[in-house]
Enzyme design. Sequence first.
Site, PDB file in Angstrom:
ATOM      1  CG  ASP A   5      -2.181   0.803   1.005  1.00 40.03           C
ATOM      2  OD1 ASP A   5      -3.236   0.499   1.589  1.00 40.03           O
ATOM      3  OD2 ASP A   5      -2.113   1.775   0.211  1.00 40.03           O
ATOM      4  CD  GLU A  27      -6.760   5.565   2.776  1.00 41.74           C
ATOM      5  OE1 GLU A  27      -6.520   5.891   1.612  1.00 41.74           O
ATOM      6  OE2 GLU A  27      -5.880   5.127   3.542  1.00 41.74           O
TER       7      GLU A  27
END
Length: 635
Positions: A316, A521
């Site tokens: 990521d 997020e």
Amino acid sequence: MKVGKMGGRLISLMGCAVLLCLWSAAVAEGAAYLKYKDPKQPISARIKDLMSRMTLEEKIGQMTQIERKLASSDIMKKYFVGSVLSGGGSVPAPMASAETWINMVNEFQKGSLSTRLGIPMIYGIDAVHGHNNVYNATIFPHNVGLGVTRDPQLLKRIGAATALEVRATGIPYTFAPCIAVCRDPRWGRCYESYSEDHRIVQAMTEIIPGLQGDAPAGTPKGVPFVAGKTKVAACAKHFVGDGGTVKGIDENNTVIDYKGLLSIHMPAYFDAVRKGVATVMVSYSSWNGKRMHANHDLVTGFLKDKLKFRGFVISDWQGIDRITDPPHSNYVYSVQAGVLAGIDMVMLPENFTEFIDDLTSLVKKNVIPMSRIDDAVKRILRVKFTMGLFENPLADLSLVNQLGSQEHRELAREAVRKSLVLLKNGIDNQPLLPLPKKSPKILVAGSHANNLGYQCGGWTIEWQGHGGNDLTVGTTILTAIKNTVDPSTQVIYNENPDANFVKSNSFSHAIVVVGETPYAEGAGDSLNLTIPEPGPSTIKNVCGSVKCVVVIISGRPVVVEPYLSSISALVAAWLPGTEGQGVADVLFGDYGFTGKLARTWFKSVDQLPMNVGDPHYDPLFPFGFGLTTKPKKGN
Ligand code: GLC
């Protein structure tokens, strides 16, 4: 000196021989046959041939993915960079056209093609609910709504449409789908999850063959497949257990035993690998205290060895940096742990030369064996070869009209309709929905009634999304209502009316659209899950004075219990995207409500986490709940 006839012939023959030698040498030099460039060769032979020619520097370059802001044609060439990405909201220019995107991607690609071996780079982007960074793209409902449809074929069609829009901008790779199983709605990414039930998430992996194409019969399990220029490489993420963290805290710790991990969070990866997913992204989160980005047992032992995944594993964004706490506090260790765990490509929004230098040093010291580098590069090349990137590295303008096409918008509108859940319909057995199209005067109110950005949510144009109607092209719920009602019906819009205004007008009924403002997020982590003001006040002012249907725009179930008694009808619309017309289609009876909750709707946050099947299950609306209505005849 006189040379006889014979001698003259001899000289001309010798001249021809010399010319022939020179010509064949030229052919040999200029158009030397390179097996890896021959599409008739088996992919395994092409990989083997190319690998045999690559230096360590060229191999590590393939493992390097840099953010577009760091990239240029020269950088691509100098560092043999194998991939470039757009982070959330990273665009060549505000409201950039498809052509502008294509020119940017091709510029980077020309740098890669000008290297010694001419290995094409692969450009990746988060097209997670349509091509959501791109102006005028069709924005589909977020996954939280798509799970409600329980319609895998719809997801496959959405994948195909998304692939066309991504390719329209010259990009061959998307970091989607997110196959998280969100087990706590306090997680800021719960809307990226199709459901709390892994079986729904498994079914929704049908979007992968939509994005990539159907792998031909007989394709060995785990081998990546991407069917060429109208399809894109997909990315199942985030491996594994991202949706199970304590209290839904983003990037935090998933505390669950191995049996629980395998039965809840892993099943969809079996489906994704079986369907030929090209890449898998590792989760920021930890499993029982061990960072997934450093977890060899699961990344290599399970995903690569047990599931036989043959595509490539990508980190990521700064994922290896966050192996340590604080992040990047021991970067050499991060590189070592991440690459040894089995990460093949590293996403580098900055300090990419530090990554290259550290990895090179670790290999030269044999801390990381060459075999690990070769495994990573083989996987990356396998994806690039299978998707035809060597044959078609540069994009053209042939698909630009696919971006935001009317056909795709109609598909998104259908998805919106099927994603709505009717939670309450009427008081004292007097159903309010479907609403009549013909009424003297109706009120439309609420912060989310006329706000395209709110109805799209996070990961839209900007990473965090944002409010307003100018961020892209679409239909707000207010506009959709006006499009739908009879011309004789007066539609009054007042975003946050006071009770007197409502009382002083003789509205037939009111539609109140409220909810959460966009987030992405960790910014979306919430311990209270309340509807932000002025939503509750609008509900109170309107629903206390006139029959009202409340439409909730949210990335997850939110607190509604305190308002329920005053609300005549309640609709969960989740984050519907640009095609708000789908909401009006169902509110006014052109289509019936069909959606069933793919997430438990709690009474109070004190109950969380609470998922279907739990022993203490006392929801406001249970998993699978959803009232239905019939389309109105002759509507
Ligand atoms: C983000 C997300 C991931 C995304 C990546 C690239 O932080 O965790 O889902 O694909 O970075 O934007």
